[in-house]
Design an enzyme around this catalytic site. Sequence first.
Site, PDB file in Angstrom:
ATOM      1  N   GLY A 297       0.802  -1.285   0.030  1.00 38.53           N
ATOM      2  CA  GLY A 297       0.023   0.032  -0.027  1.00 38.53           C
ATOM      3  C   GLY A 297       0.949   1.457   0.124  1.00 38.53           C
ATOM      4  O   GLY A 297       1.970   1.306  -0.527  1.00 38.53           O
ATOM      5  N   SER A 298       0.364   2.326   0.554  1.00 37.80           N
ATOM      6  CA  SER A 298       0.827   3.574   0.605  1.00 37.80           C
ATOM      7  C   SER A 298       2.335   3.992   1.252  1.00 37.80           C
ATOM      8  O   SER A 298       2.812   4.635   1.104  1.00 37.80           O
ATOM      9  CB  SER A 298      -0.137   4.645   1.000  1.00 37.80           C
ATOM     10  N   THR A 299       2.787   2.796   2.210  1.00 32.80           N
ATOM     11  CA  THR A 299       4.162   2.786   2.551  1.00 32.80           C
ATOM     12  C   THR A 299       4.961   2.990   1.416  1.00 32.80           C
ATOM     13  O   THR A 299       6.043   3.502   1.423  1.00 32.80           O
ATOM     14  CB  THR A 299       4.489   1.532   3.228  1.00 32.80           C
ATOM     15  N   LYS A 301       4.657   4.903  -1.312  1.00 31.00           N
ATOM     16  CA  LYS A 301       4.831   6.135  -1.499  1.00 31.00           C
ATOM     17  C   LYS A 301       6.279   6.879  -1.225  1.00 31.00           C
ATOM     18  O   LYS A 301       6.684   7.961  -1.619  1.00 31.00           O
ATOM     19  CB  LYS A 301       3.703   7.069  -1.159  1.00 31.00           C
TER      20      LYS A 301
END
Length: 575
Positions: A297-299, A301
Amino acid sequence: MPNAPSLPTASKLRALLPWRRRAVRREKPSPGDTTRSRLILAMGAFVLVYGTIGARLVQFGLAEPADPAVLGNAQAAIAAARPDIVDRNGEILATDIKTASLYAEPRRIVDPDEATELLGTVFPELGTDATRQKLASRQGFVWLKREITPQQQEAVHKLGLPGIGFLSESKRFYPSGRSVGYVVGHVNIDNQGIAGIEKYIDDQWLGDLHKLGFAMTPNLEPIKLTLDLRVQHVLHDELSSAMERYTAIGAAGVVMNVKTGEVVAMASMPDYDPNNPVEALDPNKMNRASAAVFEMGSTFKLFATAMALDSGKVRLTDSFDASAPLRIGGFTIHDFHGKHRVLTVPEVFIYSSNVGTGKEALRVGQAGQQEFLRRIGLMDKVPTELPEIARPILPKRWSDLVTVTVSFGHGISVSPLATAMSASAVMNGGLLIPPTFFPRSEEKARLMATRVLKQQTSDEMRYLMRLNVLKGSGTRANIPGYRVGGKTGTAEKVVNGRYSANKRFNAFLASFPIDDPQYLVLVVLDEPNPEKPGVGATAGLNAAPTASNVISRIAPMLGVMPRFDDADRPLMVSF
Protein backbone atom coordinates in the site's frame (compact mmCIF):
# COMPACT_ATOMS: atom_id res chain seq x y z
CA MET A 1 2.66 -141.68 44.64
CA PRO A 2 5.18 -139.03 45.01
CA ASN A 3 5.41 -137.00 48.11
CA ALA A 4 2.84 -134.21 47.86
CA PRO A 5 2.86 -131.06 49.99
CA SER A 6 0.80 -131.39 53.03
CA LEU A 7 -2.24 -129.13 53.22
CA PRO A 8 -2.59 -126.80 56.18
CA THR A 9 -5.00 -127.89 58.70
CA ALA A 10 -8.00 -125.78 59.68
CA SER A 11 -6.28 -124.74 62.89
CA LYS A 12 -3.32 -123.44 60.96
CA LEU A 13 -5.57 -121.45 58.65
CA ARG A 14 -7.28 -119.84 61.56
CA ALA A 15 -3.87 -118.93 62.94
CA LEU A 16 -2.93 -117.14 59.69
CA LEU A 17 -6.09 -114.99 59.33
CA PRO A 18 -5.26 -112.42 62.03
CA TRP A 19 -1.88 -111.78 60.30
CA ARG A 20 -3.63 -111.05 57.01
CA ARG A 21 -6.01 -108.68 58.69
CA ARG A 22 -3.06 -106.86 60.25
CA ALA A 23 -1.27 -106.70 56.83
CA VAL A 24 -4.31 -105.06 55.21
CA ARG A 25 -4.53 -102.48 57.95
CA ARG A 26 -0.81 -101.44 57.49
CA GLU A 27 -1.38 -100.57 53.77
CA LYS A 28 -3.52 -97.53 54.77
CA PRO A 29 -1.12 -94.45 55.07
CA SER A 30 -0.75 -92.89 58.41
CA PRO A 31 -0.93 -89.11 59.07
CA GLY A 32 2.86 -89.03 59.27
CA ASP A 33 3.18 -90.56 55.84
CA THR A 34 0.87 -87.86 54.30
CA THR A 35 2.92 -85.00 55.74
CA ARG A 36 6.10 -86.54 54.46
CA SER A 37 4.68 -86.84 50.93
CA ARG A 38 3.52 -83.24 50.86
CA LEU A 39 6.93 -82.07 52.05
CA ILE A 40 8.60 -83.96 49.25
CA LEU A 41 6.22 -82.43 46.68
CA ALA A 42 6.87 -78.90 47.98
CA MET A 43 10.61 -79.39 47.88
CA GLY A 44 10.31 -80.66 44.32
CA ALA A 45 8.31 -77.58 43.32
CA PHE A 46 10.88 -75.22 44.87
CA VAL A 47 13.68 -77.05 43.11
CA LEU A 48 11.80 -76.76 39.81
CA VAL A 49 11.11 -73.01 40.20
CA TYR A 50 14.58 -72.05 41.33
CA GLY A 51 16.10 -74.37 38.79
CA THR A 52 14.18 -72.56 36.08
CA ILE A 53 15.29 -69.17 37.42
CA GLY A 54 18.86 -70.36 37.58
CA ALA A 55 18.66 -71.68 34.05
CA ARG A 56 17.34 -68.33 32.81
CA LEU A 57 20.14 -66.51 34.62
CA VAL A 58 22.65 -68.75 32.97
CA GLN A 59 20.90 -68.10 29.65
CA PHE A 60 21.12 -64.33 30.19
CA GLY A 61 24.77 -64.67 31.12
CA LEU A 62 25.52 -66.58 27.94
CA ALA A 63 23.29 -64.38 25.75
CA GLU A 64 24.87 -62.08 23.17
CA PRO A 65 25.47 -58.69 24.81
CA ALA A 66 24.15 -55.45 23.38
CA ASP A 67 26.07 -54.50 20.27
CA PRO A 68 28.23 -51.53 21.35
CA ALA A 69 28.40 -50.29 17.78
CA VAL A 70 24.61 -50.24 17.46
CA LEU A 71 24.11 -48.38 20.72
CA GLY A 72 27.06 -46.13 20.01
CA ASN A 73 25.69 -45.08 16.65
CA ALA A 74 22.28 -44.47 18.15
CA GLN A 75 23.81 -42.42 20.94
CA ALA A 76 25.84 -40.34 18.51
CA ALA A 77 22.82 -39.71 16.32
CA ILE A 78 20.64 -38.40 19.10
CA ALA A 79 23.10 -36.70 21.40
CA ALA A 80 24.30 -34.13 18.89
CA ALA A 81 25.17 -31.18 21.08
CA ARG A 82 24.02 -27.75 19.92
CA PRO A 83 25.39 -24.41 21.02
CA ASP A 84 23.22 -22.09 23.07
CA ILE A 85 21.62 -19.25 21.13
CA VAL A 86 21.60 -15.96 23.02
CA ASP A 87 20.36 -12.44 22.36
CA ARG A 88 22.65 -9.42 22.04
CA ASN A 89 22.73 -9.10 25.85
CA GLY A 90 23.51 -12.75 26.54
CA GLU A 91 19.96 -13.83 27.43
CA ILE A 92 19.36 -17.46 26.45
CA LEU A 93 16.99 -17.98 23.53
CA ALA A 94 17.71 -21.69 22.96
CA THR A 95 19.62 -24.29 24.96
CA ASP A 96 20.06 -28.05 25.34
CA ILE A 97 18.60 -30.04 28.21
CA LYS A 98 19.10 -33.74 28.86
CA THR A 99 16.23 -36.18 28.48
CA ALA A 100 15.83 -39.97 28.23
CA SER A 101 14.55 -42.02 25.31
CA LEU A 102 13.28 -45.59 25.50
CA TYR A 103 14.71 -48.33 23.28
CA ALA A 104 14.62 -52.14 22.99
CA GLU A 105 17.03 -54.85 21.94
CA PRO A 106 14.60 -57.47 20.57
CA ARG A 107 17.16 -60.29 20.61
CA ARG A 108 17.29 -60.00 24.39
CA ILE A 109 13.54 -59.85 24.95
CA VAL A 110 12.39 -62.98 26.83
CA ASP A 111 8.63 -62.74 26.27
CA PRO A 112 7.49 -60.17 23.67
CA ASP A 113 3.83 -60.56 24.67
CA GLU A 114 4.53 -59.89 28.33
CA ALA A 115 6.89 -56.99 27.55
CA THR A 116 4.30 -55.38 25.29
CA GLU A 117 1.59 -55.72 27.90
CA LEU A 118 3.75 -54.24 30.66
CA LEU A 119 4.99 -51.34 28.53
CA GLY A 120 1.38 -50.57 27.71
CA THR A 121 0.71 -49.89 31.38
CA VAL A 122 3.10 -46.91 31.18
CA PHE A 123 2.61 -45.93 27.54
CA PRO A 124 -0.82 -47.06 26.27
CA GLU A 125 0.28 -46.35 22.71
CA LEU A 126 2.97 -49.03 23.04
CA GLY A 127 0.54 -51.79 24.03
CA THR A 128 -0.15 -52.64 20.40
CA ASP A 129 0.55 -55.36 17.87
CA ALA A 130 3.04 -53.07 16.17
CA THR A 131 5.13 -52.93 19.34
CA ARG A 132 4.79 -56.69 19.82
CA GLN A 133 6.12 -57.25 16.30
CA LYS A 134 9.08 -54.98 16.99
CA LEU A 135 9.94 -56.83 20.18
CA ALA A 136 9.56 -60.24 18.50
CA SER A 137 11.95 -59.34 15.69
CA ARG A 138 15.63 -60.21 15.65
CA GLN A 139 16.84 -56.65 15.31
CA GLY A 140 19.66 -55.39 17.45
CA PHE A 141 18.07 -52.03 18.28
CA VAL A 142 14.67 -50.34 17.90
CA TRP A 143 13.31 -47.09 19.26
CA LEU A 144 10.17 -47.34 21.36
CA LYS A 145 9.61 -43.82 22.71
CA ARG A 146 11.67 -40.66 22.32
CA GLU A 147 12.02 -37.96 24.94
CA ILE A 148 10.17 -39.39 27.92
CA THR A 149 9.73 -37.77 31.31
CA PRO A 150 11.69 -38.76 34.44
CA GLN A 151 8.48 -40.18 35.93
CA GLN A 152 7.90 -42.35 32.87
CA GLN A 153 11.51 -43.51 32.95
CA GLU A 154 11.18 -44.55 36.59
CA ALA A 155 7.93 -46.41 35.89
CA VAL A 156 9.51 -48.42 33.04
CA HIS A 157 12.61 -49.09 35.13
CA LYS A 158 10.44 -50.66 37.85
CA LEU A 159 9.03 -53.12 35.31
CA GLY A 160 12.43 -54.82 35.24
CA LEU A 161 12.18 -55.90 31.62
CA PRO A 162 15.39 -57.36 30.12
CA GLY A 163 16.26 -55.92 26.71
CA ILE A 164 14.60 -52.57 27.50
CA GLY A 165 16.87 -49.59 28.14
CA PHE A 166 17.30 -45.84 28.04
CA LEU A 167 19.62 -43.51 26.15
CA SER A 168 20.29 -39.97 27.28
CA GLU A 169 19.92 -37.39 24.52
CA SER A 170 19.83 -33.63 24.08
CA LYS A 171 16.47 -31.93 23.80
CA ARG A 172 16.21 -28.34 22.64
CA PHE A 173 14.48 -25.91 24.96
CA TYR A 174 13.35 -22.36 24.16
CA PRO A 175 12.83 -20.35 27.36
CA SER A 176 11.07 -17.45 25.61
CA GLY A 177 8.74 -19.70 23.67
CA ARG A 178 6.44 -18.05 21.17
CA SER A 179 7.98 -14.60 21.20
CA VAL A 180 11.13 -15.74 19.36
CA GLY A 181 9.80 -18.71 17.39
CA TYR A 182 9.98 -17.32 13.87
CA VAL A 183 13.55 -16.06 14.26
CA VAL A 184 15.23 -18.77 16.34
CA GLY A 185 13.28 -21.56 14.64
CA HIS A 186 13.26 -25.12 15.98
CA VAL A 187 14.80 -28.59 15.67
CA ASN A 188 13.48 -32.06 14.87
CA ILE A 189 13.39 -35.11 17.15
CA ASP A 190 17.10 -35.75 16.43
CA ASN A 191 18.04 -32.21 17.54
CA GLN A 192 18.75 -31.11 13.97
CA GLY A 193 17.79 -27.59 12.98
CA ILE A 194 14.93 -27.47 10.48
CA ALA A 195 13.76 -23.84 10.70
CA GLY A 196 15.00 -20.36 11.49
CA ILE A 197 18.49 -19.67 12.78
CA GLU A 198 18.64 -23.27 14.06
CA LYS A 199 18.57 -24.45 10.44
CA TYR A 200 20.99 -21.75 9.32
CA ILE A 201 23.75 -22.77 11.74
CA ASP A 202 23.28 -26.44 10.79
CA ASP A 203 23.59 -25.61 7.10
CA GLN A 204 26.62 -23.41 7.67
CA TRP A 205 28.81 -25.53 9.93
CA LEU A 206 27.13 -27.46 12.73
CA GLY A 207 25.80 -30.21 10.47
CA ASP A 208 29.27 -30.87 9.08
CA LEU A 209 30.72 -30.91 12.59
CA HIS A 210 28.28 -33.63 13.58
CA LYS A 211 29.00 -35.66 10.44
CA LEU A 212 32.70 -35.61 11.32
CA GLY A 213 31.94 -37.30 14.64
CA PHE A 214 31.98 -34.33 16.97
CA ALA A 215 28.33 -34.74 17.97
CA MET A 216 29.19 -35.04 21.65
CA THR A 217 31.14 -31.77 21.81
CA PRO A 218 29.82 -30.28 25.05
CA ASN A 219 31.37 -26.80 25.09
CA LEU A 220 30.36 -25.12 21.85
CA GLU A 221 30.53 -21.35 21.96
CA PRO A 222 27.11 -19.65 22.23
CA ILE A 223 25.66 -18.13 19.07
CA LYS A 224 24.87 -14.46 19.63
CA LEU A 225 22.04 -12.85 17.67
CA THR A 226 21.14 -9.23 17.08
CA LEU A 227 17.79 -9.69 18.81
CA ASP A 228 17.21 -7.75 22.00
CA LEU A 229 14.91 -9.99 24.02
CA ARG A 230 13.39 -6.98 25.80
CA VAL A 231 12.49 -5.31 22.51
CA GLN A 232 11.29 -8.63 21.12
CA HIS A 233 8.88 -9.08 24.03
CA VAL A 234 7.54 -5.53 23.57
CA LEU A 235 6.95 -6.00 19.84
CA HIS A 236 5.30 -9.37 20.41
CA ASP A 237 3.10 -7.96 23.16
CA GLU A 238 1.95 -4.93 21.17
CA LEU A 239 1.17 -6.99 18.08
CA SER A 240 -0.84 -9.40 20.19
CA SER A 241 -2.78 -6.55 21.76
CA ALA A 242 -3.40 -4.92 18.38
CA MET A 243 -4.73 -8.16 16.90
CA GLU A 244 -7.19 -8.42 19.76
CA ARG A 245 -8.14 -4.74 19.74
CA TYR A 246 -8.76 -4.58 15.99
CA THR A 247 -9.85 -8.24 15.56
CA ALA A 248 -7.22 -8.73 12.85
CA ILE A 249 -6.42 -12.16 11.41
CA GLY A 250 -2.67 -11.55 11.59
CA ALA A 251 0.11 -9.11 12.38
CA ALA A 252 3.82 -8.70 11.91
CA GLY A 253 6.55 -6.31 12.92
CA VAL A 254 10.22 -5.51 12.44
CA VAL A 255 12.60 -3.32 14.45
CA MET A 256 15.87 -2.65 12.61
CA ASN A 257 19.01 -0.61 13.23
CA VAL A 258 19.18 1.58 10.12
CA LYS A 259 22.95 2.13 10.42
CA THR A 260 23.99 -1.53 10.71
CA GLY A 261 21.10 -3.50 9.24
CA GLU A 262 20.79 -5.48 12.48
CA VAL A 263 17.33 -6.91 13.13
CA VAL A 264 16.69 -6.01 16.76
CA ALA A 265 13.25 -7.63 16.84
CA MET A 266 10.98 -9.46 14.42
CA ALA A 267 7.64 -11.08 15.17
CA SER A 268 4.65 -12.51 13.38
CA MET A 269 1.23 -13.58 14.58
CA PRO A 270 -0.48 -16.00 14.91
CA ASP A 271 2.71 -17.53 16.25
CA TYR A 272 3.84 -20.95 17.41
CA ASP A 273 5.79 -22.40 20.30
CA PRO A 274 9.14 -23.85 19.15
CA ASN A 275 8.96 -26.17 22.16
CA ASN A 276 5.98 -27.74 20.38
CA PRO A 277 6.97 -27.39 16.71
CA VAL A 278 3.97 -29.34 15.43
CA GLU A 279 2.08 -26.04 15.83
CA ALA A 280 4.11 -24.66 12.92
CA LEU A 281 2.24 -26.99 10.56
CA ASP A 282 -0.89 -24.85 10.95
CA PRO A 283 -1.17 -22.93 7.64
CA ASN A 284 -2.48 -19.88 9.52
CA LYS A 285 0.77 -19.68 11.47
CA MET A 286 2.98 -18.50 8.64
CA ASN A 287 5.84 -16.08 9.11
CA ARG A 288 4.26 -12.91 7.78
CA ALA A 289 7.37 -10.83 8.50
CA SER A 290 9.80 -12.48 6.07
CA ALA A 291 8.29 -15.62 4.51
CA ALA A 292 5.17 -13.98 3.05
CA VAL A 293 4.65 -11.13 0.61
CA PHE A 294 1.96 -8.47 0.50
CA GLU A 295 0.97 -5.38 -1.41
CA MET A 296 2.29 -2.83 1.06
CA GLY A 297 0.00 0.00 0.00
CA SER A 298 0.91 3.62 0.56
CA THR A 299 4.09 2.83 2.47
CA PHE A 300 5.46 2.46 -1.09
CA LYS A 301 4.92 6.19 -1.56
CA LEU A 302 8.09 6.57 0.51
CA PHE A 303 9.96 4.85 -2.33
CA ALA A 304 8.03 6.54 -5.14
CA THR A 305 8.75 9.99 -3.72
CA ALA A 306 12.41 9.15 -3.04
CA MET A 307 12.69 7.83 -6.60
CA ALA A 308 11.22 11.02 -8.05
CA LEU A 309 13.43 13.31 -5.99
CA ASP A 310 16.59 11.26 -6.55
CA SER A 311 16.04 11.20 -10.31
CA GLY A 312 16.25 14.97 -10.45
CA LYS A 313 13.05 15.09 -12.50
CA VAL A 314 11.02 16.17 -9.46
CA ARG A 315 11.97 18.74 -6.83
CA LEU A 316 10.57 19.27 -3.36
CA THR A 317 9.11 22.59 -4.48
CA ASP A 318 7.22 21.11 -7.47
CA SER A 319 3.45 20.75 -7.63
CA PHE A 320 1.07 18.26 -9.22
CA ASP A 321 -2.56 18.71 -10.18
CA ALA A 322 -4.70 16.36 -8.06
CA SER A 323 -7.97 18.21 -8.65
CA ALA A 324 -9.38 15.32 -10.70
CA PRO A 325 -8.90 11.55 -10.84
CA LEU A 326 -6.09 10.18 -13.00
CA ARG A 327 -7.34 8.27 -16.05
CA ILE A 328 -4.86 5.87 -17.60
CA GLY A 329 -5.02 2.62 -19.54
CA GLY A 330 -8.80 2.50 -19.35
CA PHE A 331 -8.76 2.80 -15.54
CA THR A 332 -9.44 5.68 -13.20
CA ILE A 333 -7.21 6.35 -10.19
CA HIS A 334 -8.86 8.16 -7.24
CA ASP A 335 -7.60 9.64 -3.99
CA PHE A 336 -9.03 8.16 -0.79
CA HIS A 337 -9.45 11.59 0.82
CA GLY A 338 -8.83 13.86 -2.14
CA LYS A 339 -8.12 17.57 -1.70
CA HIS A 340 -9.26 18.19 -5.32
CA ARG A 341 -6.64 20.82 -5.97
CA VAL A 342 -3.03 21.30 -6.95
CA LEU A 343 -0.70 19.75 -4.36
CA THR A 344 2.94 20.41 -3.62
CA VAL A 345 5.26 17.41 -3.31
CA PRO A 346 5.11 17.54 0.52
CA GLU A 347 1.30 17.72 0.34
CA VAL A 348 1.19 14.78 -2.06
CA PHE A 349 3.12 12.84 0.58
CA ILE A 350 1.34 13.87 3.77
CA TYR A 351 -2.14 13.62 2.21
CA SER A 352 -1.12 10.30 0.62
CA SER A 353 -2.41 11.29 -2.82
CA ASN A 354 -2.57 8.41 -5.29
CA VAL A 355 -3.05 10.85 -8.15
CA GLY A 356 -0.08 13.03 -7.24
CA THR A 357 2.21 10.05 -6.54
CA GLY A 358 1.19 8.39 -9.81
CA LYS A 359 2.08 11.52 -11.74
CA GLU A 360 5.48 11.66 -10.01
CA ALA A 361 6.12 8.07 -11.09
CA LEU A 362 5.05 8.78 -14.69
CA ARG A 363 7.55 11.61 -14.83
CA VAL A 364 10.32 9.13 -13.94
CA GLY A 365 8.95 6.51 -16.37
CA GLN A 366 8.66 2.74 -16.53
CA ALA A 367 12.35 2.00 -17.03
CA GLY A 368 13.40 4.46 -14.35
CA GLN A 369 10.98 2.95 -11.85
CA GLN A 370 12.15 -0.61 -12.48
CA GLU A 371 15.78 0.41 -12.21
CA PHE A 372 15.15 2.23 -8.94
CA LEU A 373 13.17 -0.59 -7.35
CA ARG A 374 15.91 -3.07 -8.27
CA ARG A 375 18.59 -0.73 -7.02
CA ILE A 376 16.90 -0.36 -3.66
CA GLY A 377 16.42 -4.11 -3.23
CA LEU A 378 12.67 -4.50 -3.78
CA MET A 379 12.84 -6.73 -6.85
CA ASP A 380 15.10 -9.44 -5.41
CA LYS A 381 15.09 -11.87 -2.50
CA VAL A 382 16.31 -10.27 0.72
CA PRO A 383 19.95 -11.27 1.34
CA THR A 384 20.03 -12.41 4.95
CA GLU A 385 20.71 -15.46 7.11
CA LEU A 386 17.14 -16.48 7.91
CA PRO A 387 16.10 -19.39 5.65
CA GLU A 388 12.42 -18.40 5.49
CA ILE A 389 12.68 -15.52 3.00
CA ALA A 390 10.06 -14.98 0.30
CA ARG A 391 10.77 -13.65 -3.16
CA PRO A 392 8.79 -10.62 -4.32
CA ILE A 393 5.94 -11.04 -6.78
CA LEU A 394 6.50 -8.62 -9.64
CA PRO A 395 4.25 -7.47 -12.48
CA LYS A 396 4.47 -9.76 -15.51
CA ARG A 397 4.63 -6.76 -17.81
CA TRP A 398 5.28 -3.11 -17.09
CA SER A 399 2.96 -0.45 -18.49
CA ASP A 400 2.10 3.11 -17.58
CA LEU A 401 -0.81 1.79 -15.55
CA VAL A 402 1.53 -0.57 -13.66
CA THR A 403 3.94 2.31 -13.11
CA VAL A 404 1.16 4.29 -11.45
CA THR A 405 -0.27 1.46 -9.32
CA VAL A 406 3.16 0.28 -8.16
CA SER A 407 3.93 3.83 -7.02
CA PHE A 408 1.28 3.49 -4.31
CA GLY A 409 1.95 -0.14 -3.47
CA HIS A 410 -0.43 -2.12 -5.66
CA GLY A 411 0.57 -4.63 -8.31
CA ILE A 412 3.80 -5.57 -6.56
CA SER A 413 4.11 -7.75 -3.44
CA VAL A 414 7.12 -7.76 -1.11
CA SER A 415 7.79 -8.95 2.43
CA PRO A 416 7.71 -6.59 5.41
CA LEU A 417 11.40 -7.39 6.01
CA ALA A 418 12.25 -6.27 2.47
CA THR A 419 10.25 -3.09 3.02
CA ALA A 420 12.16 -2.41 6.24
CA MET A 421 15.51 -2.98 4.54
CA SER A 422 14.78 -0.58 1.69
CA ALA A 423 13.20 2.02 3.96
CA SER A 424 16.32 1.96 6.14
CA ALA A 425 18.34 2.98 3.10
CA VAL A 426 16.04 5.95 2.58
CA MET A 427 16.46 6.96 6.22
CA ASN A 428 20.19 6.37 6.83
CA GLY A 429 21.58 8.66 4.14
CA GLY A 430 21.07 6.44 1.12
CA LEU A 431 23.05 3.27 1.96
CA LEU A 432 21.46 -0.13 1.25
CA ILE A 433 22.64 -2.55 3.94
CA PRO A 434 21.61 -6.23 3.89
CA PRO A 435 19.67 -7.05 7.04
CA THR A 436 21.38 -9.42 9.47
CA PHE A 437 20.51 -11.48 12.54
CA PHE A 438 24.13 -11.56 13.71
CA PRO A 439 25.97 -8.63 15.35
CA ARG A 440 27.57 -6.18 12.95
CA SER A 441 29.43 -2.94 13.63
CA GLU A 442 28.70 0.31 11.82
CA GLU A 443 32.18 0.18 10.28
CA LYS A 444 31.56 -3.28 8.81
CA ALA A 445 28.09 -2.22 7.64
CA ARG A 446 29.54 0.76 5.77
CA LEU A 447 32.09 -1.46 4.04
CA MET A 448 29.37 -3.77 2.69
CA ALA A 449 26.79 -1.06 1.99
CA THR A 450 25.78 0.09 -1.48
CA ARG A 451 24.87 3.71 -2.10
CA VAL A 452 21.42 3.81 -3.70
CA LEU A 453 20.32 7.38 -2.94
CA LYS A 454 21.91 10.78 -2.66
CA GLN A 455 22.38 12.16 0.83
CA GLN A 456 20.16 15.09 -0.14
CA THR A 457 17.33 12.74 -1.12
CA SER A 458 17.55 11.02 2.27
CA ASP A 459 17.49 14.38 4.05
CA GLU A 460 14.39 15.48 2.13
CA MET A 461 12.61 12.20 2.79
CA ARG A 462 13.29 12.43 6.53
CA TYR A 463 11.79 15.91 6.42
CA LEU A 464 8.65 14.55 4.72
CA MET A 465 8.38 11.62 7.16
CA ARG A 466 8.47 13.94 10.15
CA LEU A 467 6.02 16.32 8.52
CA ASN A 468 3.60 13.45 7.95
CA VAL A 469 3.57 12.58 11.66
CA LEU A 470 3.07 16.21 12.63
CA LYS A 471 0.40 17.14 10.08
CA GLY A 472 -0.49 14.19 7.89
CA SER A 473 -1.87 10.67 8.15
CA GLY A 474 0.59 9.60 10.85
CA THR A 475 -0.35 11.99 13.65
CA ARG A 476 -1.33 9.13 15.98
CA ALA A 477 2.29 7.97 15.94
CA ASN A 478 3.67 11.19 17.37
CA ILE A 479 5.49 10.77 20.69
CA PRO A 480 6.64 13.95 22.45
CA GLY A 481 10.41 14.01 22.75
CA TYR A 482 11.24 11.16 20.38
CA ARG A 483 10.79 12.93 17.00
CA VAL A 484 9.16 10.08 15.11
CA GLY A 485 8.78 10.20 11.35
CA GLY A 486 6.47 7.83 9.53
CA LYS A 487 4.26 6.82 6.62
CA THR A 488 0.93 4.98 6.64
CA GLY A 489 -0.14 2.36 4.16
CA THR A 490 -3.67 1.02 3.65
CA ALA A 491 -3.90 -1.58 0.89
CA GLU A 492 -7.07 -3.29 -0.26
CA LYS A 493 -6.57 -7.06 -0.34
CA VAL A 494 -7.27 -9.10 -3.44
CA VAL A 495 -10.18 -11.54 -2.98
CA ASN A 496 -11.18 -13.80 -5.89
CA GLY A 497 -9.17 -11.70 -8.31
CA ARG A 498 -10.67 -8.37 -7.25
CA TYR A 499 -9.74 -5.76 -4.70
CA SER A 500 -12.01 -5.98 -1.67
CA ALA A 501 -13.51 -2.82 -0.23
CA ASN A 502 -13.63 -4.18 3.33
CA LYS A 503 -10.48 -6.32 3.64
CA ARG A 504 -7.27 -4.40 4.15
CA PHE A 505 -3.60 -4.90 4.80
CA ASN A 506 -2.48 -1.94 6.90
CA ALA A 507 1.05 -0.83 7.68
CA PHE A 508 2.92 1.96 9.39
CA LEU A 509 6.60 2.59 8.66
CA ALA A 510 8.39 4.72 11.26
CA SER A 511 11.92 5.88 12.03
CA PHE A 512 13.31 7.66 15.10
CA PRO A 513 14.82 10.02 16.03
CA ILE A 514 14.14 11.41 12.58
CA ASP A 515 16.85 14.10 12.62
CA ASP A 516 19.49 11.34 13.03
CA PRO A 517 17.68 8.03 12.52
CA GLN A 518 18.89 5.10 14.61
CA TYR A 519 16.01 2.64 14.34
CA LEU A 520 13.18 1.75 12.01
CA VAL A 521 9.90 0.20 13.14
CA LEU A 522 7.45 -1.43 10.75
CA VAL A 523 4.06 -2.66 11.95
CA VAL A 524 1.55 -4.44 9.72
CA LEU A 525 -1.97 -5.61 10.53
CA ASP A 526 -3.75 -8.17 8.36
CA GLU A 527 -7.47 -7.43 7.92
CA PRO A 528 -7.99 -5.16 10.94
CA ASN A 529 -11.51 -4.02 11.76
CA PRO A 530 -12.72 -0.75 13.27
CA GLU A 531 -11.96 -0.50 16.97
CA LYS A 532 -15.57 0.52 17.58
CA PRO A 533 -18.65 1.23 15.45
CA GLY A 534 -18.52 4.45 13.49
CA VAL A 535 -14.69 4.53 13.37
CA GLY A 536 -12.64 3.81 10.27
CA ALA A 537 -10.07 1.01 9.89
CA THR A 538 -7.31 2.76 7.95
CA ALA A 539 -3.63 2.41 8.92
CA GLY A 540 -3.58 5.81 10.58
CA LEU A 541 -6.18 4.57 13.07
CA ASN A 542 -4.62 1.20 13.97
CA ALA A 543 -1.13 0.52 12.61
CA ALA A 544 0.14 4.01 13.50
CA PRO A 545 -0.89 3.92 17.19
CA THR A 546 0.45 0.39 17.47
CA ALA A 547 3.85 1.54 16.18
CA SER A 548 3.68 4.47 18.60
CA ASN A 549 3.14 2.07 21.51
CA VAL A 550 6.12 0.01 20.44
CA ILE A 551 8.43 3.02 20.08
CA SER A 552 7.45 4.62 23.39
CA ARG A 553 8.34 1.37 25.19
CA ILE A 554 11.54 0.40 23.38
CA ALA A 555 13.20 3.79 22.95
CA PRO A 556 14.45 3.92 26.59
CA MET A 557 15.67 0.30 26.29
CA LEU A 558 17.68 1.20 23.19
CA GLY A 559 19.25 4.24 24.81
CA VAL A 560 17.37 6.83 22.73
CA MET A 561 16.85 9.78 25.02
CA PRO A 562 13.89 12.13 24.57
CA ARG A 563 14.66 15.69 23.57
CA PHE A 564 12.30 18.58 24.27
CA ASP A 565 13.28 21.61 22.21
CA ASP A 566 12.09 23.58 19.20
CA ALA A 567 13.60 21.28 16.58
CA ASP A 568 10.19 20.79 14.92
CA ARG A 569 9.24 24.46 14.78
CA PRO A 570 10.51 25.05 11.19
CA LEU A 571 8.48 22.06 9.97
CA MET A 572 5.33 23.16 11.75
CA VAL A 573 5.37 26.65 10.24
CA SER A 574 6.38 25.56 6.72
CA PHE A 575 2.78 24.75 5.75
